[in-house]
Design a protein around this motif. Structure first.
Motif, short mmCIF file in Angstrom:
data_model
loop_
_atom_site.label_atom_id
_atom_site.label_comp_id
_atom_site.label_asym_id
_atom_site.label_seq_id
_atom_site.Cartn_x
_atom_site.Cartn_y
_atom_site.Cartn_z
N ARG A 57 14.58 23.31 24.05
CA ARG A 57 15.17 23.59 22.73
C ARG A 57 16.19 22.91 21.92
N GLN A 82 11.23 21.13 19.56
CA GLN A 82 10.65 22.39 19.65
C GLN A 82 12.03 23.21 18.73
N CYS A 86 10.04 28.80 21.74
CA CYS A 86 9.09 28.64 22.22
C CYS A 86 8.09 27.21 21.24
N GLN A 87 7.72 26.46 21.96
CA GLN A 87 6.88 24.97 20.95
C GLN A 87 6.17 25.80 20.38
#
Length: 257
Positions: A57, A82, A86-87
């Motif tokens: 992140r 990101q 989560c992406q």
């Protein structure tokens, strides 16, 4: 084999060239291992592009740490980096529904002192060409820095916006900033059977051109390869606008790939 003429500026490394590595490890490799393209030569780490491929992140705290640790590097964010646990894929086609995401991106970009941001246009079933042009203007106003549209390339299902010569012409004539990915244009040239040289000369030399992305592919899909032989678009690198930054996205050798 090296480029058959001298470029008047460096070509920088996109950290996407290291694939799915943690950001810190990709940065370390770019700084401490030889970084080059067989045709384009040595790549410069003076500017680095943080990309969606990087693992982990990105937040304001990490951005501040990077600026403190590497004060001489110019940082930029590219596409759907990101920002959350989560992406997620967030393109300009998702504006304005993803205003909160773009606001967060603006905060990270400001912490990096980034001079510009570039984003993928996105999918044709999610927005129109005109809507994406409008979105780029809106996001640019939100971030307070130039925001460029990266165009796509043709696919059998016609999924992507800005994937034909007419749409690239519309992008140029709109006055909106853009990133010109020459590997995407190689796919377009291969699939269409022609090269719009006049348009490309205008686009690379325009102040609208924030970035030029380079890598190799076989004309069927985006493969992010290093160049191993000269290609038709190399002469375009001799005439870009003085403020346009060139990034290599060709995959660098890594034990972690």
């Amino acid at each position: 084999m090296t480029i058959p003429f001298e470029l008047n500026r460096p070509i920088h490394i996109s950290l996407g060239a290291y694939g799915r590595l943690p950001h810190g490890l990709a940065i370390a490799k770019a700084l401490h291992q030889p970084c080059a393209d067989p045709v384009l030569g040595e790549l410069s780490p003076a500017r680095m592009q943080l990309c969606p491929q990087g693992r982990g992140r990105l937040d304001v705290e990490l951005a501040q740490e990077l600026v403190k640790a590497y004060p001489t590097i110019e940082w930029r964010l590219h596409a759907n980096v990101q920002l959350e646990s989560c992406q997620r894929v967030v393109d300009l086609a998702h504006w304005p529904q993803e205003r909160a995401w773009f606001t967060q991106l603006g905060q990270v970009s400001a912490a990096l002192n980034a001079p510009a941001y570039t984003a993928h246009a996105g999918r044709r079933d999610q927005a129109s060409v005109d809507q994406v042009l409008s979105a780029a203007r809106d996001v640019e106003q939100l971030l307070g820095i130039p925001v460029g549209i990266e165009g796509h390339y043709p696919t059998p299902n016609g999924l992507w916006l800005f994937s034909c010569w007419a749409e690239y012409r519309k992008l140029f004539e709109s006055g909106v900033h853009y990133a010109l990915d020459l590997s995407h244009l190689h796919i377009l040239a291969t699939q269409s059977g022609r090269i719009e040289w006049s348009l490309l000369h205008e686009m690379v030399s325009s102040p609208q051109c924030l970035e030029i992305h380079v890598s190799a592919n076989d004309g069927t899909a985006d493969q992010h390869r290093l160049l191993h032989e000269p290609t038709w678009w190399l002469p375009l690198l001799m005439q870009p606008h003085p403020e346009a930054v060139i990034f290599s996205e060709g995959k660098q050798p890594s034990d972690f790939h």
